[in-house]
Write an enzyme that holds these catalytic residues in place. Structure first.
Site, PDB file in Angstrom:
ATOM      1  N   ALA A  62      19.347 -18.556  10.374  1.00  0.00           N
ATOM      2  CA  ALA A  62      18.295 -19.347   9.885  1.00  0.00           C
ATOM      3  C   ALA A  62      18.529 -19.207   8.281  1.00  0.00           C
ATOM      4  CB  ALA A  62      16.952 -19.178  10.388  1.00  0.00           C
ATOM      5  N   ASP A  83      20.270  -9.571  14.689  1.00  0.00           N
ATOM      6  CA  ASP A  83      21.583  -9.360  14.729  1.00  0.00           C
ATOM      7  C   ASP A  83      21.825  -9.752  16.282  1.00  0.00           C
ATOM      8  OD1 ASP A  83      24.442  -8.727  15.083  1.00  0.00           O
ATOM      9  OD2 ASP A  83      24.273  -6.873  14.252  1.00  0.00           O
ATOM     10  N   ASN A 111      22.198 -21.178  16.601  1.00  0.00           N
ATOM     11  CA  ASN A 111      23.013 -21.497  15.696  1.00  0.00           C
ATOM     12  C   ASN A 111      23.732 -20.467  15.155  1.00  0.00           C
ATOM     13  OD1 ASN A 111      23.791 -23.081  12.877  1.00  0.00           O
ATOM     14  ND2 ASN A 111      22.454 -21.353  12.110  1.00  0.00           N
ATOM     15  N   TYR A 116      38.497 -18.945  17.985  1.00  0.00           N
ATOM     16  CA  TYR A 116      37.198 -19.499  17.569  1.00  0.00           C
ATOM     17  C   TYR A 116      36.867 -20.881  18.367  1.00  0.00           C
ATOM     18  CZ  TYR A 116      33.837 -22.402  14.881  1.00  0.00           C
ATOM     19  OH  TYR A 116      33.125 -23.188  14.408  1.00  0.00           O
ATOM     20  N   PRO A 139      29.625 -30.023  15.417  1.00  0.00           N
ATOM     21  CA  PRO A 139      29.828 -30.778  14.207  1.00  0.00           C
ATOM     22  C   PRO A 139      31.436 -30.344  13.930  1.00  0.00           C
ATOM     23  CG  PRO A 139      28.165 -29.144  14.112  1.00  0.00           C
ATOM     24  CD  PRO A 139      28.773 -28.808  15.311  1.00  0.00           C
TER      25      PRO A 139
HETATM   26  C1  8X3 Z   1      33.479 -26.296  12.471  1.00  0.00           C
HETATM   27  C2  8X3 Z   1      34.614 -27.249  12.467  1.00  0.00           C
HETATM   28  O1  8X3 Z   1      37.192 -27.836  12.358  1.00  0.00           O
HETATM   29  O2  8X3 Z   1      36.361 -26.283  10.884  1.00  0.00           O
HETATM   30  O3  8X3 Z   1      33.504 -25.569  13.526  1.00  0.00           O
HETATM   31  O4  8X3 Z   1      36.789 -25.542  13.132  1.00  0.00           O
HETATM   32  S1  8X3 Z   1      36.243 -26.560  12.201  1.00  0.00           S
END
Ligand code: 8X3
Length: 251
Positions: free
Chosen positions: A10, A58, A85, A151, A181
């Protein structure tokens, strides 16, 4: 009594904007993040708006999770909305050159951290038969790109885990949403490029990226739909971002 929202990560970006949005709309907010200084500044700013509890968390550290939940004040014990988040990307190297420590941190934060927090909050939601878990996934969980390797994998996990939760919660009045997003200008790229701020800002050059506030508005909206409506997944990109054709390697 005010509804309670817990926002992890946050202290900045999407998390901060989400905490502000729920506070402005009458929720009591629990602010959780690693950086206590930033948390305290945000808590101070929101105290004139609503009831606030801020504490260090954490999500990669089980002891920190225990301490965080044990120290929740009475008025914040019943969490109505959990916004998972806290998360990060580290590095953009191809898999054969990526750093194992980066992969480990992403897995610990984006997967294990999200699991740990969710596992702590869910039993109360089930007991009260009410609640909404909102996970912050990513377009990277759906669409691979060079260097997105681990990721993207962690965010694909978030998508499938969100669906799995919906299955486990069948018959309960608990909602689960995964917001995904795309390019969003927060500290995301600063963190990814380890505070090489020039490299980070070049990601957004000549575009109008999403902002933390854009996503916060959507997070708030999915929760404000009628209680019988569950937005399962919502993928959001800025207009300036779209797909490319498959890459074909030619000799
Ligand atoms: C964020 C989108 O495309 O930078 O999670 O991985 S990107």
């Amino acid at each position: 009594m005010k509804k309670v929202v817990l926002v992890t990560g946050a202290s900045s970006g999407i998390g901060e904007a989400t905490a502000r949005k729920f506070a402005e709309n009458g929720f009591a907010v629990i602010l959780a993040a690693r950086s206590e200084d930033k948390l305290n500044a945000l808590a101070e700013a929101l105290q004139s708006v609503t009831d606030v509890h801020a504490a260090r968390l954490d999500v990669t550290d089980p002891a920190s999770i225990d301490a965080f939940f044990l120290s929740l004040p009475e008025a914040f014990l019943h969490i109505d909305v959990l916004v998972n988040n806290a998360g990060l990307a580290l590095g953009l190297e191809p898999a054969h050159e990526a750093y194992m420590e980066d992969w480990e941190t992403m897995v610990q934060t984006n997967i294990m951290g999200l699991l740990r927090v969710t596992r702590r909050v869910l039993p109360g939601m089930v007991e009260r038969n009410a609640g909404h878990v909102i996970n912050i996934g990513s377009t990277a969980g759906n669409w691979p790109y060079p260097g997105g390797n681990a990721y993207g994998g962690t965010k694909a996990f978030v998508q499938q885990f969100s669906r799995g939760l919906r299955s486990d919660l069948r018959g309960k009045a608990i909602r689960v949403t995964n917001i995904e997003p795309g390019m969003c200008e927060t500290n995301f790229s600063n963190v990814r490029f380890k505070w090489d701020t020039e490299k980070a800002s070049s990601v957004y050059q000549g575009t109008q990226p999403l902002s933390g506030e854009d996503i916060a508005d959507i997070v708030y909206w999915v929760n404000s739909t009628p209680a019988h409506v569950n937005v399962n997944t919502l993928e959001v990109m800025p207009v300036s971002q779209t797909w490319a054709p498959f890459h074909i390697h030619r000799e």
